[in-house]
Design an enzyme around this catalytic site. Structure first.
Site, PDB file in Angstrom:
ATOM      1  N   HIS A  34       0.850  -1.193   0.000  1.00  0.00           N
ATOM      2  CA  HIS A  34       0.000   0.000   0.000  1.00  0.00           C
ATOM      3  C   HIS A  34       0.880   1.236   0.000  1.00  0.00           C
ATOM      4  CE1 HIS A  34      -2.292   3.175   2.391  1.00  0.00           C
ATOM      5  NE2 HIS A  34      -2.918   3.093   1.235  1.00  0.00           N
ATOM      6  N   SER A  35       0.544   2.192  -0.848  1.00  0.00           N
ATOM      7  CA  SER A  35       1.250   3.480  -0.895  1.00  0.00           C
ATOM      8  C   SER A  35       2.741   3.236  -1.133  1.00  0.00           C
ATOM      9  CB  SER A  35       0.985   4.256   0.395  1.00  0.00           C
ATOM     10  OG  SER A  35       1.514   5.554   0.342  1.00  0.00           O
ATOM     11  N   MET A  36       3.595   3.786  -0.278  1.00  0.00           N
ATOM     12  CA  MET A  36       5.037   3.623  -0.461  1.00  0.00           C
ATOM     13  C   MET A  36       5.488   2.190  -0.261  1.00  0.00           C
ATOM     14  SD  MET A  36       6.268   6.477  -1.445  1.00  0.00           S
ATOM     15  CE  MET A  36       8.022   6.165  -1.233  1.00  0.00           C
TER      16      MET A  36
ATOM     17  N   GLN B 220      -1.214  -0.867  -4.183  1.00  0.00           N
ATOM     18  CA  GLN B 220      -2.440  -0.098  -4.008  1.00  0.00           C
ATOM     19  C   GLN B 220      -2.084   1.365  -3.741  1.00  0.00           C
ATOM     20  OE1 GLN B 220      -3.890  -2.297  -0.644  1.00  0.00           O
ATOM     21  NE2 GLN B 220      -4.956  -3.805  -1.898  1.00  0.00           N
TER      22      GLN B 220
ATOM     23  N   SER C 184       0.129   3.306  -5.009  1.00  0.00           N
ATOM     24  CA  SER C 184       1.576   3.493  -4.862  1.00  0.00           C
ATOM     25  C   SER C 184       2.087   4.456  -5.924  1.00  0.00           C
ATOM     26  CB  SER C 184       2.305   2.146  -4.990  1.00  0.00           C
ATOM     27  OG  SER C 184       1.906   1.255  -3.971  1.00  0.00           O
TER      28      SER C 184
END
Length: 935
Positions: A168-170, A195, A197
């Site tokens: 998720h993200s980073m 997700q 990212s």
């Protein structure tokens, strides 16, 4: 003039507020369903080798569990397929509970005990999107965690050889960074799902470590693309609800034609069709279900682990995230299908359209359409069915016997799932070996549904309409009327291909006869990126659709399409007008990081205006006046335009290289396949009118921010005044030379041994104290003058001119002179304090990271502020004792007053994509000013 300035910046602030409101709230409501845990979640910590635990004391690895499953896995004797969740910026390892819980619930219905072991990594909720110093450390810990997970399966006969990563993200960026490690075995990870990212570029480049990390990841995946072709990566963006990471940044930077890399937006995912914000993308039930379904389909039944077959992986991902046809490509099923000869079940359709609703009683029913008489007049066959069971339902008859077909091939693989029904569009040119089309309307289970089919001439059902110009401000409308004689109409939106364009698309439907009809589906189709948005409405209705893009058109690809799945014998009026609030929201979405740069430019030019005022009149001007005059687009933007033009010539590029200058920063990338080369490429066309607008936004932030700072200074000085002795001198808050030197040395040592941001923040507070003391002195002197109204009256009447410094040396005007001196110094230091605020804000993430990790280490490593904090601290400390008298007497003042403008131009040239450089340019511009206080 002052009123006009306030009105202008008030209007600019209003535009900025409208854009921010649209960016933060101008989207659909959250239509995601929440995922719930049926039993209490537990997180079992996985023991890591001592070396790993000693190197990464702040991190941890956990196994997710619930109820009986958590009890059964206490000893970590695992038999499932391993999945590892990676949290993102400030993310918690407990966010894995949505994925883990849904996977456990679905495993209860699987035969043979097939299940997953969901692991999750604790990254101590670090702010890695803003501080890049931890990214490399997180990547190494992830590598160790993967090896630790695979060691837990050594007791199995066929242990897993790889782990599936969900980032998720980073966390998704860190997952891709694994392949940059020199000792990483690429076979340990064969599937990555990310997700929201930001793969294409960081959202904010606040330190060089963040950009270096991105550069290393990008070079690995682009330069060694052939070696990594077997690694399957799926990137899912959240859509417009996610204002933290715009979906254009979630596009994977990979060579075109790589079949194992997919980038898309959640609004285009079948059975999801919703936009998610940055956090809800983790727990959105619709998206979690799509992910878990894909995981189960990826299991190899023989090994009970994830398949290593790349084609199988892409087939599954395409099935669950792209089209969701009746079956996955490559599934073992005979192409030919025998249909039993039930004469009473067959009906031949000779009309152009079929509309059939099944009865309550179960029956076998087939409709047959002859192709021979339709090939010349029509190009396509369209059919839809609101029975959403994804089974074969349309066939091509290759052998007909009487009124029925005895041998047919399945044509249902092209079926696409939409919210209210499934749709199949067949091109007649591809059906040369087929004599008839067969549509199954059988409902043996008694379930009622509706089937609608028709022959189509695609050219006659496709219209084109030019969209209004972005500068029409909604005053002009482009409209088109569709008299629906068919079930599908396509409208080409001409000239709609830039991300700064935003429209309000209204679709009004009217029908002559009121009866029950299937819902209408309006779909905005973007050919160059999977970012389609779908709207389902009833008939008749009036619906507004938001027309915006996550990515710009990369080449001469066909334009955006508006597909209308309509009801027959109804009229549809489509009107398109530009939406100014949405245009402003798009500008801030894509170019928001440039606003702080222009804010710094405005404040720097304001300080330059103060120096010019001191040079001319030996007096400092009012802060609001100089900040208001800091908006100089003709002096700042025009040289940059000229530089862009000159850089298009090879000889100037050679000169630029000889001077060892970094590449110019342009606007952030907007196309899905853009490779984020820092500053490379010519500026896009829309830069020419966006830069002045962004400059106005930045100047508005500077103007009203400095006004707010002035009010805060007045309020805080009132609170602190009782704690200080009254002071009537301009030297209030200054430091003795020895004290100044000692504090400078202490702050430098502190910055080198602990955290550079801490030292800069401490120096900022010392200067802020100087401003507060000047404000107290100004208030004290004003009260003193109230006790001498006659002298104050002379000053107000003009019999005494405070602009003449020689008269201030006389004793009778000592109080008035002191007041003016304090006011001048106060205006000067208010400008400096506003300017000093920017570096403090830019370094705040590293300071927060250091504070949160104090129990593990007292030194920030690596420190993005070291060693350039040394000149920053020296400048801050020298300027504390600065006043207008010292500046006016300095021989360097004429030269120093000319320097802010070149530094402002350089800041706009090299800082939009490197925000940390703002501190460098501000420091370089303030060094001559600090020298003026000494020489």
């Amino acid at each position: 003039m002052k009123l006009a300035t306030v009105a202008f910046y008030g209007f600019a602030l209003g535009l900025l507020a409208v854009g921010l409101r649209e960016l933060l709230t101008g989207f659909e409501e959250n239509r995601c369903s929440m995922t719930y845990m049926f039993e209490y979640p537990e997180y079992r910590r996985v023991a890591l080798p001592r070396r790993v635990a000693r190197l990464y004391p702040a991190y941890g690895l956990y196994l997710y569990g619930e109820g009986m499953y958590a009890q059964e896995t206490r000893a970590l004797k695992l038999t499932g397929a391993p999945v590892l969740f990676l949290p993102g910026n400030a993310g918690s390892y407990k966010q894995a509970r949505s994925l883990g819980s849904v996977a456990l619930r679905k495993a209860e219905n699987m035969e043979g005990g097939l299940h997953f072991n969901v692991f999750t990594v604790d990254f101590n909720e670090e702010l890695v999107a803003l501080y890049g110093g931890s990214l490399r450390r997180q990547t190494h810990f992830l590598h160790e965690s993967i090896k630790a997970i695979l060691r837990l399966y050594k007791h199995l006969k066929t242990p897993p050889q790889s782990v599936v990563l969900v980032g998720h993200s980073m966390g998704g960026v860190v997952a891709r960074a694994l392949y940059t490690l020199p000792r990483f075995n690429t076979n340990l990870v064969s599937l990555i799902i990310t997700q929201a990212s930001p793969h294409l570029a960081p959202v904010l480049a606040l330190d060089p470590y963040l950009l270096d990390f991105y550069s290393a990841v990008r070079q690995k995946w682009v330069n060694q693309a052939n070696k990594l072709r077997n690694v399957t990566v799926l990137s899912v963006g959240g859509g417009y609800r996610d204002y933290q990471v715009r979906s254009g940044l979630t596009s994977l930077p990979c060579p075109p034609g790589d079949p194992n890399k997919l980038s898309l937006v959640a609004t285009a995912v079948p059975r999801t069709w919703v936009s998610t914000d940055h956090l809800s993308i983790v727990w959105c039930k619709e998206l979690v279900l799509a992910t878990v379904r894909a995981f189960f389909d990826l299991i190899n039944p023989e090994t009970r682990q994830f398949t290593e077959n790349s084609e199988k992986k892409m087939s599954v991902l395409n099935h669950h995230f792209i089209r969701h046809p009746v079956r996955m490509l490559g599934e073992t099923q005979d192409n030919s299908i025998s249909i039993l000869d039930f004469p009473e079940a067959w009906s031949e359709v000779n009309t152009l359209r079929l509309a059939y609703s099944t009865p309550k009683e179960g029956q076998v029913k087939y409709f047959m359409f002859a192709l021979s008489s339709r090939r010349k007049a029509y190009s396509h066959f369209y059919c839809r069915n609101n029975n959403l069971e994804m089974t074969s339902w349309v066939y091509g008859c290759v052998h007909k016997n009487g009124s029925s077909c005895v041998h047919a091939v399945d044509l249902s693989m092209g079926t696409e799932l939409l919210p209210p029904y499934k749709v199949l569009i067949l091109s007649l040119s591809d059906l040369s070996s087929v004599t008839h089309l067969v549509v199954s309307a059988s409902n043996l289970n008694g379930k009622q549904f509706t089937v609608e089919c028709e022959w189509q001439r695609q050219e006659s059902q496709t219209l084109s309409v030019p969209v209004p110009h972005v500068l029409s401000f909604g005053l002009t409308v482009s409209d088109v009327t569709v008299n629906s004689s068919g079930l599908l109409h396509t409208i080409k939106l001409q000239h709609f291909h830039q991300v700064y364009q935003a429209f309000r698309i209204n679709v009004a439907s009217q029908c002559k006869v009121h009866k029950d009809r299937l819902p209408n589906v309006y779909r905005i189709n973007v050919p160059w990126f999977r970012e389609d948005s779908i709207t389902t409405v009833s008939v008749p209705s009036v619906t507004e659709i938001s027309g915006m893009l996550h990515t710009g058109r990369p080449d001469n690809t066909s334009g955006v399409l508006l597909q209308l799945h309509t009801a027959p014998n109804c009229q549809y009026k489509v009107s398109i007008r530009t939406s100014l609030p949405r245009v402003l929201g798009q500008i801030l979405r894509f170019c928001g990081p440039m606003v702080p740069v222009y804010t710094a430019v405005t404040l720097l030019l304001a300080c330059g205006g103060q120096l010019s005022s001191i040079l001319k009149s030996r007096r400092a001007a009012d802060m609001r006046q100089v900040v208001g005059k800091g908006l100089l687009p003709h002096k700042v933007n025009l040289p940059i335009y000229i530089l862009h033009i000159l850089l298009s010539y090879s000889w100037f590029q050679e000169v630029w290289s000889v001077l060892c200058l970094p590449l110019m920063d342009t606007l952030p990338p907007t196309t899905p396949d853009a490779t984020f080369h820092e500053g490379e490429g010519a500026a896009e066309e829309w830069l020419q009118f966006l830069s002045p607008l962004l400059y106005i936004f930045g100047a508005a932030v500077a103007y009203w921010g400095s006004t707010l700072l002035r009010l805060i200074i007045r309020l805080v000085s009132l609170i602190l005044a009782p704690l200080h002795r009254p002071c009537v001198s301009r030297d209030c808050g200054t430091l003795r030379p020895r004290t100044q030197l000692l504090i400078t040395l202490c702050l430098t040592v502190t910055g080198g041994t602990s955290c550079g941001a801490l030292s800069i923040f401490a120096a900022f507070l010392l200067h802020l104290y100087r401003v507060l003391r000047l404000q107290m002195a100004e208030r004290s002197l004003s009260h003193m003058l109230n006790l001498a109204p006659q002298k104050h009256k002379e000053v107000e009447n003009g019999s005494v001119d405070l602009n003449k410094p020689k008269e201030c040396n006389g004793a009778p005007l000592l109080s008035e002179c002191a007041l003016q001196e304090v006011r001048d110094d106060l205006q000067l230091h208010l400008c400096l304090s506003a300017l000093f605020t920017l570096p403090v804000m830019l370094i705040a993430p590293s300071l927060i990271h250091w504070i949160r990790n104090l129990r593990y280490s007292t030194q920030l490593d690596p420190d993005p502020c070291w060693p350039h904090i040394v000149p920053v601290i020296i400048v801050y400390m020298l300027l504390i004792n600065c006043n207008t008298l010292k500046l006016s007497n300095s021989k360097l003042l004429p030269l120093t007053s000319c320097l802010p403008l070149p530094f402002a131009i350089a800041m706009v040239t090299f800082s939009p994509l490197h925000l940390y450089r703002v501190t460098y340019f501000l420091t370089a511009a303030l060094v001559p000013m600090a020298l003026c206080c000494l020489l």
